[in-house]
Scaffold this motif. Structure first.
Motif, PDB file in Angstrom:
ATOM      1  N   SER A  65      11.407 153.141  36.912  1.00 42.13           N
ATOM      2  CA  SER A  65      10.939 153.978  35.797  1.00 42.13           C
ATOM      3  C   SER A  65      10.967 153.189  34.492  1.00 42.13           C
ATOM      4  O   SER A  65      10.111 153.401  33.626  1.00 42.13           O
ATOM      5  CB  SER A  65      11.757 155.259  35.694  1.00 42.13           C
ATOM      6  OG  SER A  65      13.074 154.986  35.300  1.00 42.13           O
ATOM      7  N   ASP A  66      11.913 152.265  34.343  1.00 45.38           N
ATOM      8  CA  ASP A  66      11.913 151.395  33.163  1.00 45.38           C
ATOM      9  C   ASP A  66      10.655 150.534  33.154  1.00 45.38           C
ATOM     10  O   ASP A  66      10.003 150.378  32.122  1.00 45.38           O
ATOM     11  CB  ASP A  66      13.168 150.520  33.162  1.00 45.38           C
ATOM     12  CG  ASP A  66      13.186 149.532  32.007  1.00 45.38           C
ATOM     13  OD1 ASP A  66      12.800 149.922  30.889  1.00 45.38           O
ATOM     14  OD2 ASP A  66      13.584 148.376  32.231  1.00 45.38           O
ATOM     15  N   PHE A  73       2.480 152.855  32.882  1.00 46.74           N
ATOM     16  CA  PHE A  73       1.835 153.046  34.185  1.00 46.74           C
ATOM     17  C   PHE A  73       1.244 154.445  34.370  1.00 46.74           C
ATOM     18  O   PHE A  73       0.147 154.583  34.886  1.00 46.74           O
ATOM     19  CB  PHE A  73       2.830 152.726  35.300  1.00 46.74           C
ATOM     20  CG  PHE A  73       2.218 152.673  36.659  1.00 46.74           C
ATOM     21  CD1 PHE A  73       1.381 151.628  37.006  1.00 46.74           C
ATOM     22  CD2 PHE A  73       2.452 153.673  37.581  1.00 46.74           C
ATOM     23  CE1 PHE A  73       0.802 151.578  38.259  1.00 46.74           C
ATOM     24  CE2 PHE A  73       1.878 153.621  38.830  1.00 46.74           C
ATOM     25  CZ  PHE A  73       1.045 152.572  39.171  1.00 46.74           C
ATOM     26  N   PHE A  74       1.939 155.480  33.953  1.00 47.20           N
ATOM     27  CA  PHE A  74       1.441 156.835  34.163  1.00 47.20           C
ATOM     28  C   PHE A  74       0.713 157.385  32.940  1.00 47.20           C
ATOM     29  O   PHE A  74       0.184 158.491  32.977  1.00 47.20           O
ATOM     30  CB  PHE A  74       2.593 157.775  34.554  1.00 47.20           C
ATOM     31  CG  PHE A  74       3.191 157.425  35.876  1.00 47.20           C
ATOM     32  CD1 PHE A  74       2.496 157.611  37.051  1.00 47.20           C
ATOM     33  CD2 PHE A  74       4.468 156.865  35.948  1.00 47.20           C
ATOM     34  CE1 PHE A  74       3.047 157.282  38.276  1.00 47.20           C
ATOM     35  CE2 PHE A  74       5.022 156.534  37.163  1.00 47.20           C
ATOM     36  CZ  PHE A  74       4.320 156.739  38.333  1.00 47.20           C
ATOM     37  N   ARG A  75       0.681 156.620  31.840  1.00 48.84           N
ATOM     38  CA  ARG A  75       0.049 157.092  30.618  1.00 48.84           C
ATOM     39  C   ARG A  75      -1.277 156.416  30.331  1.00 48.84           C
ATOM     40  O   ARG A  75      -2.062 156.896  29.515  1.00 48.84           O
ATOM     41  CB  ARG A  75       0.974 156.850  29.418  1.00 48.84           C
ATOM     42  CG  ARG A  75       2.269 157.600  29.449  1.00 48.84           C
ATOM     43  CD  ARG A  75       3.056 157.403  28.156  1.00 48.84           C
ATOM     44  NE  ARG A  75       3.011 156.054  27.624  1.00 48.84           N
ATOM     45  CZ  ARG A  75       3.944 155.119  27.828  1.00 48.84           C
ATOM     46  NH1 ARG A  75       4.994 155.404  28.552  1.00 48.84           N
ATOM     47  NH2 ARG A  75       3.826 153.917  27.290  1.00 48.84           N
ATOM     48  N   VAL A  80      -5.176 148.666  32.513  1.00 52.14           N
ATOM     49  CA  VAL A  80      -4.425 148.380  31.287  1.00 52.14           C
ATOM     50  C   VAL A  80      -2.941 148.210  31.621  1.00 52.14           C
ATOM     51  O   VAL A  80      -2.276 147.287  31.123  1.00 52.14           O
ATOM     52  CB  VAL A  80      -4.632 149.507  30.244  1.00 52.14           C
ATOM     53  CG1 VAL A  80      -3.724 149.305  29.042  1.00 52.14           C
ATOM     54  CG2 VAL A  80      -6.087 149.580  29.833  1.00 52.14           C
ATOM     55  N   ALA A  81      -2.425 149.090  32.460  1.00 49.50           N
ATOM     56  CA  ALA A  81      -1.010 148.992  32.850  1.00 49.50           C
ATOM     57  C   ALA A  81      -0.735 147.670  33.567  1.00 49.50           C
ATOM     58  O   ALA A  81       0.309 147.040  33.340  1.00 49.50           O
ATOM     59  CB  ALA A  81      -0.628 150.169  33.744  1.00 49.50           C
ATOM     60  N   MET A  82      -1.657 147.219  34.400  1.00 43.87           N
ATOM     61  CA  MET A  82      -1.464 145.942  35.102  1.00 43.87           C
ATOM     62  C   MET A  82      -1.501 144.766  34.127  1.00 43.87           C
ATOM     63  O   MET A  82      -0.735 143.815  34.267  1.00 43.87           O
ATOM     64  CB  MET A  82      -2.512 145.766  36.209  1.00 43.87           C
ATOM     65  CG  MET A  82      -2.363 146.748  37.350  1.00 43.87           C
ATOM     66  SD  MET A  82      -0.682 146.895  37.999  1.00 43.87           S
ATOM     67  CE  MET A  82      -0.437 145.309  38.709  1.00 43.87           C
TER      68      MET A  82
END
Length: 188
Positions: A65-66, A73-75, A80-82
């Motif tokens: 989760s950190d 990742f979920f936002r 973009v998260a990658m």
């Protein structure tokens, strides 16, 4: 172990414990689900083992989760998260892997000490050992000489509830180096 997931989420000298606890809510829920599933699955046995594994799941899920928090990742969209994940400092990745590794190690320790079945004893041909519902019948022991070893091979017939399953042939080898002479002087 309970404090381990909080560490990376708390800023030095100005950490918000309530905010960190809120960000670890999903990890806590995952831990509770793991405890409930293990309690239902392992009826009998050690009562604290499911709690310890739930704690390990909390540590692993807290590390993940950190990572999800830092990458968004979920936002954010996956691409973009990658990109953000690739741009994280190596120290962040080290923290995630170290904390998750502590959780994995705890799972291994708990499983090994709680649900391991072991039989230590002496057997002669045709003796039967019962281990975790299986029956192992020692059919015999043979010797084999190799180029640089001597080996003892045991032959076991394995059955479950009287139905033959398979055969096992564990061995113990002693290695030697032919022609090697120790030229050291003897000590007095």
């Amino acid at each position: 172990m309970i404090a381990v997931p909080f560490g990376p989420l708390l800023a030095w000298k100005r950490g918000d414990l309530v905010g960190a606890a809120q960000r670890l809510m999903a990890a806590g829920i995952a831990a509770l689900i793991a405890v409930a599933l293990l309690w239902a699955w392992t009826r009998g046995g050690a009562a604290l083992a499911p709690l310890a594994i739930g704690l390990a799941v909390f540590v692993i899920a807290g590390a993940l989760s950190d990572l999800a928090e830092r990458t968004g990742f979920f936002r954010m969209p996956f691409a973009v998260a990658m990109r953000r994940a690739r741009g994280l400092p190596r120290s962040t990745w080290g923290t995630v892997f170290a904390h998750a590794g502590v959780g994995v190690a705890l799972i291994g320790i708990v499983c090994e000490t709680t649900w391991n079945s072991e039989y230590i004893g002496s057997m002669k041909p045709n003796d039967v050992a019962k281990i975790a519902g299986y029956e192992l019948k020692l059919d015999g022991v043979t010797q084999r000489q190799g180029p640089n070893f001597r080996e003892q091979i045991a032959q076991f017939s394995v059955s479950l509830d009287g139905a033959p399953l398979s055969a096992m042939t564990p061995s113990k080898a002693q290695f030697h180096h032919p022609g090697v002479v120790d030229h050291r002087k003897p000590r007095c």
